[in-house]
Design a protein around this motif. Sequence first.
Motif, short mmCIF file in Angstrom:
data_model
loop_
_atom_site.label_atom_id
_atom_site.label_comp_id
_atom_site.label_asym_id
_atom_site.label_seq_id
_atom_site.Cartn_x
_atom_site.Cartn_y
_atom_site.Cartn_z
N SER A 1 29.23 44.20 54.08
CA SER A 1 28.02 43.63 53.97
C SER A 1 26.96 44.32 52.73
CB SER A 1 26.70 44.17 55.59
OG SER A 1 26.19 45.31 54.31
N GLU A 2 25.83 43.57 52.10
CA GLU A 2 25.67 43.66 50.65
C GLU A 2 24.25 44.73 51.12
OE1 GLU A 2 23.69 40.22 48.32
OE2 GLU A 2 21.71 41.63 49.22
N ASP A 3 24.06 45.31 52.36
CA ASP A 3 22.84 46.62 52.31
C ASP A 3 24.64 47.82 52.20
OD1 ASP A 3 20.98 45.86 53.04
OD2 ASP A 3 20.87 45.62 55.09
N ALA A 4 25.48 47.96 53.41
CA ALA A 4 26.40 48.29 53.25
C ALA A 4 26.48 49.25 52.15
CB ALA A 4 27.35 48.09 54.59
N ARG A 5 27.38 48.08 50.84
CA ARG A 5 28.48 47.89 49.42
C ARG A 5 26.14 48.84 48.30
NH1 ARG A 5 29.29 44.07 46.80
NH2 ARG A 5 27.74 42.38 47.84
N LEU A 6 25.35 48.59 49.05
CA LEU A 6 24.74 49.58 48.21
C LEU A 6 24.11 50.48 48.94
CD1 LEU A 6 22.12 46.84 47.64
CD2 LEU A 6 23.01 47.57 45.73
N ALA A 7 24.57 51.01 49.98
CA ALA A 7 24.24 52.05 50.62
C ALA A 7 25.15 53.55 50.29
CB ALA A 7 24.00 51.80 52.21
N ARG A 8 26.48 52.80 50.41
CA ARG A 8 27.84 53.22 49.72
C ARG A 8 27.49 54.02 48.36
NH1 ARG A 8 32.44 49.90 52.39
NH2 ARG A 8 31.35 50.19 54.66
N ARG A 9 27.32 52.91 47.40
CA ARG A 9 27.29 53.26 46.23
C ARG A 9 25.64 54.15 45.26
NH1 ARG A 9 30.76 53.65 44.03
NH2 ARG A 9 32.04 51.02 44.19
N ALA A 10 25.08 54.16 46.77
CA ALA A 10 23.63 54.83 46.32
C ALA A 10 24.15 56.44 46.75
CB ALA A 10 23.15 54.05 47.38
N LEU A 11 24.96 56.34 47.96
CA LEU A 11 25.13 57.28 48.31
C LEU A 11 26.23 58.64 47.56
CD1 LEU A 11 24.55 58.96 50.81
CD2 LEU A 11 26.66 57.91 52.15
N ASP A 12 26.93 57.59 46.61
CA ASP A 12 27.79 58.01 45.54
C ASP A 12 27.02 58.50 44.32
OD1 ASP A 12 29.91 57.40 45.81
OD2 ASP A 12 30.68 55.71 45.20
N VAL A 13 26.28 57.82 43.71
CA VAL A 13 25.49 58.35 42.95
C VAL A 13 24.39 58.64 42.32
CG1 VAL A 13 24.11 56.97 40.39
CG2 VAL A 13 25.99 55.72 41.91
N HIS A 14 23.31 58.78 44.01
CA HIS A 14 22.03 59.13 43.81
C HIS A 14 22.74 60.59 45.00
CE1 HIS A 14 20.93 56.36 41.06
NE2 HIS A 14 20.89 55.97 41.87
N GLY A 15 24.06 61.03 45.66
CA GLY A 15 23.53 61.47 46.80
C GLY A 15 22.98 61.09 48.22
N THR A 16 21.74 60.18 48.25
CA THR A 16 21.40 59.74 49.14
C THR A 16 21.36 57.84 49.55
OG1 THR A 16 18.41 59.15 49.44
CG2 THR A 16 19.47 59.92 47.50
N ALA A 17 20.93 57.40 50.19
CA ALA A 17 20.49 56.33 50.46
C ALA A 17 19.13 55.88 50.69
CB ALA A 17 22.12 56.29 51.72
N ASP A 18 18.90 56.43 50.65
CA ASP A 18 17.10 56.35 50.84
C ASP A 18 17.22 54.45 50.24
OD1 ASP A 18 16.32 56.57 48.12
OD2 ASP A 18 15.48 58.22 49.18
N ALA A 19 15.33 53.69 49.88
CA ALA A 19 15.38 52.99 49.92
C ALA A 19 15.57 52.73 48.52
CB ALA A 19 14.08 52.68 50.49
N ALA A 20 14.92 53.89 47.50
CA ALA A 20 14.70 54.13 46.75
C ALA A 20 16.35 54.26 45.29
CB ALA A 20 14.23 55.58 46.09
N ALA A 21 17.10 54.30 46.20
CA ALA A 21 18.13 55.16 45.88
C ALA A 21 19.13 53.50 45.51
CB ALA A 21 18.69 56.01 45.73
#
Length: 241
Positions: A164-184
């Motif tokens: 899903s879009e949300d899962a993909r955004l969360a995974r990449r946010a975790l990779d790049v920003h170290g967190t999957a919060d809304a801002a990341a």
Amino acid sequence: MPGTTPSTPLVIAIDGPSGSGKSSVSKRVATRLGLAYLDTGAMYRAATWWCLERGVPLDDADAVAAEVAALPLVMGVDPQAPTVHVGGVDVAEAIRDTRISTAVSAVATNLAVRAELVRLQRAAIAAQGLPDSFSGGRGVLAEGRDITTVVAPDADARILLTASEDARLARRALDVHGTADAAAMLATRDQVLRRDADDSTVVQFHVAADGVVTVDSSDLDLEQTVQAVLDVVATVTGRAA
Ligand SMILES: Nc1ncnc2c1ncn2[C@@H]1O[C@H](COP(=O)(O)OP(=O)(O)OP(=O)(O)O)[C@@H](O)[C@H]1O
Ligand SMILES: Nc1ccn([C@H]2C[C@H](O)[C@@H](COP(=O)(O)O)O2)c(=O)n1
């Protein structure tokens, strides 16, 4: 590694959108099956790095195509330690930089570039069927956006890995920003959704083509996704890890 070398080389093709898990899953699956691993996205990234290095404006389609026609690219296909060298320079880290992620679609949507890289990818896949190749002739797993449809439509197993879009955004946010919060997740939209939208103008990777099996990893963890892909490979080829 499997105990015996099968008589015919295996070709596995995996496509999917950004952040669906193609690279992470493919490296593990290739390792389990004793196959070479070809990261075709890294080839588009390396081409982008090279053009920027040479000062070529990415909106000059003819100049970019001319640079890529002479791209001194060497791809290392060990799934446990893949490498990317351009002109003898190790660019494996540099091509993951946001500068390249932001720019790569301009190169990947250049049709002359695509023709050249597809040619190189087909040659790399064919080479892994040779006994003196990295895989000892066992074969190759190639992943990207058009492997199941353009580069290797006759592959033994063809898989579309989605999430899903949300899962993909969360995974990449975790990779790049170290967190999957809304801002990341918001900060990651360009690298994931804008890039997919641009890339989709020249290649289709959101819907499985005929004969391509979809694996949806939205609700699976990494190991469960690896197992799901191995299950598809075993079902369609009879080859188990
Ligand atoms: N099923 C999964 N569950 C949880 N995390 C996952 C899963 N699959 C992949 N990941 C994680 O998501 C991140 C993105 O995965 P990966 O880089 O493999 O995606 P990709 O499809 O190759 O992306 P891109 O095309 O943008 O390079 C990685 O940190 C990876 O470990
Ligand atoms: N077969 C492929 C592989 C990749 N691309 C494009 C799409 C991406 O924007 C870029 C980098 O890929 P990634 O490393 O993020 O998987 O390359 C493509 O068009 N075709």
